[in-house]
Design a protein around this motif. Structure first.
Motif, PDB file in Angstrom:
ATOM      1  N   VAL A  36      41.122  40.077  48.972  1.00  0.00           N
ATOM      2  CA  VAL A  36      42.171  40.945  48.098  1.00  0.00           C
ATOM      3  C   VAL A  36      41.971  40.399  47.028  1.00  0.00           C
ATOM      4  N   VAL A  37      41.642  41.185  45.818  1.00  0.00           N
ATOM      5  CA  VAL A  37      41.615  41.052  44.436  1.00  0.00           C
ATOM      6  C   VAL A  37      42.577  41.637  43.740  1.00  0.00           C
ATOM      7  N   SER A  38      43.409  40.822  42.910  1.00  0.00           N
ATOM      8  CA  SER A  38      44.280  41.395  41.946  1.00  0.00           C
ATOM      9  C   SER A  38      43.484  42.099  40.639  1.00  0.00           C
ATOM     10  N   ASN A 283      50.807  46.091  39.915  1.00  0.00           N
ATOM     11  CA  ASN A 283      49.563  45.068  40.166  1.00  0.00           C
ATOM     12  C   ASN A 283      48.692  45.860  41.289  1.00  0.00           C
ATOM     13  N   VAL A 285      45.631  46.555  43.465  1.00  0.00           N
ATOM     14  CA  VAL A 285      44.634  45.519  44.154  1.00  0.00           C
ATOM     15  C   VAL A 285      43.320  46.230  44.682  1.00  0.00           C
TER      16      VAL A 285
END
Length: 288
Positions: A36-38, A283, A285
């Motif tokens: 998981v990448v913000s 935010n 993701v």
């Protein structure tokens, strides 16, 4: 050409109507690593904002200092709380369809008079946005260019087409298309970030509308090239938001996603249902 009337005369969600169970299931199938990448920029009192917006502020309602001064602590329990104030267009945010228009009508013919200081946007506001789960596509112009784009570099329809061919991806209906220019990486937090950014031209915006995307985002503050061409003011905003109802996701941080060399991924974002607001901080993701 526009999407006015496509989803009925009362529609206020625009191309988020394209999201459906089939697009969600198709997006889930892109997940390979479970990573998981913000994609959000940080937000706080030091966040850089353009001159016409209020900077974020934080006020501590209760902190350790209160207890040092003798505040009650029943059974030893202590807590901290704070209040934040910020412009809805602060840091990483999704523009609602009430954000930009021409003439006297918002997207889909809703009256611009529905925007008033007393009640905000009663039409096409952030509360009309929807949770987003769909396939994301990264068009990494930094990788294609060998480095971040220089100031005021126009990103044309041809550039987007070339970027798609480079990663062998065909953009399809309901996709979330993210464009990495390297502008945030180059000017992180600096005043120059809000001036003369590289970004989409209006023909690039039109190219995206032809592919029926759900939303477009970029790692700059306005997505489109600045300054606007002579005789125009934010033309891509008008093409995307006003004419086609495509929400715009501004101020992304795409460095980590670019470093992962991820072309397609599961994209997830949940706008805050801010009644009457013209945008929602969030935010987003990427799930790789």
């Amino acid at each position: 050409m526009s999407n006015w009337g496509r989803w009925g005369p009362e529609d206020e969600a625009g191309t988020l109507n394209l999201l459906n169970p089939e697009s969600v299931l198709g997006a889930v199938r892109t997940v390979r690593q479970g990573r998981v990448v913000s994609l959000a920029q940080p937000i706080g009192p030091s966040t850089s904002v353009p001159p016409h917006r209020h900077a974020p502020r934080r006020f501590m309602d209760r902190d350790a200092g209160d207890y040092a001064l003798g505040a009650r602590s029943p059974d030893g329990f202590r807590f901290a709380e704070d209040t934040i104030t910020l412009a809805s267009h602060s840091s990483t945010h999704l523009d609602a369809l009430a954000h930009a228009w021409t003439g006297d009508e918002l997207y889909n013919g809703h009256p611009a008079a529905s925007l008033r200081s007393t009640r905000g946007a009663s039409r096409c506001g952030a509360d009309k946005l929807r949770p987003i789960v769909t396939r994301g596509v990264l068009l990494d112009l930094v990788a294609a260019n060998g480095g971040p784009l220089q100031q005021s570099t126009p990103v044309t329809a041809t550039d987007l087409e070339t970027a798609c061919k480079r990663i062998e991806v065909v953009i399809g209906a309901a996709d979330a298309v993210l464009v990495r220019t390297g502008w945030w990486e180059t000017h992180r937090g600096a005043h120059e970030y809000h001036d003369n950014e590289p970004g989409l031209t209006d023909d690039a915006a039109a190219w995206l509308t032809e592919r029926d995307i759900a939303l477009v985002g970029a790692d700059n503050y306005a997505i489109e090239v600045q300054p606007s061409p002579p005789g125009t003011t934010f033309p891509a905003h008008i093409t995307l938001l006003h004419q086609h109802g495509i929400p715009m996701l501004e101020n992304l941080d795409l460095a980590e996603l670019g470093a992962a060399a991820a072309s397609t991924f599961l994209f997830v974002a949940a706008p805050l249902l801010l009644q009457g607001s013209t945008a929602s901080p969030l935010n987003p993701v990427a799930v790789l």
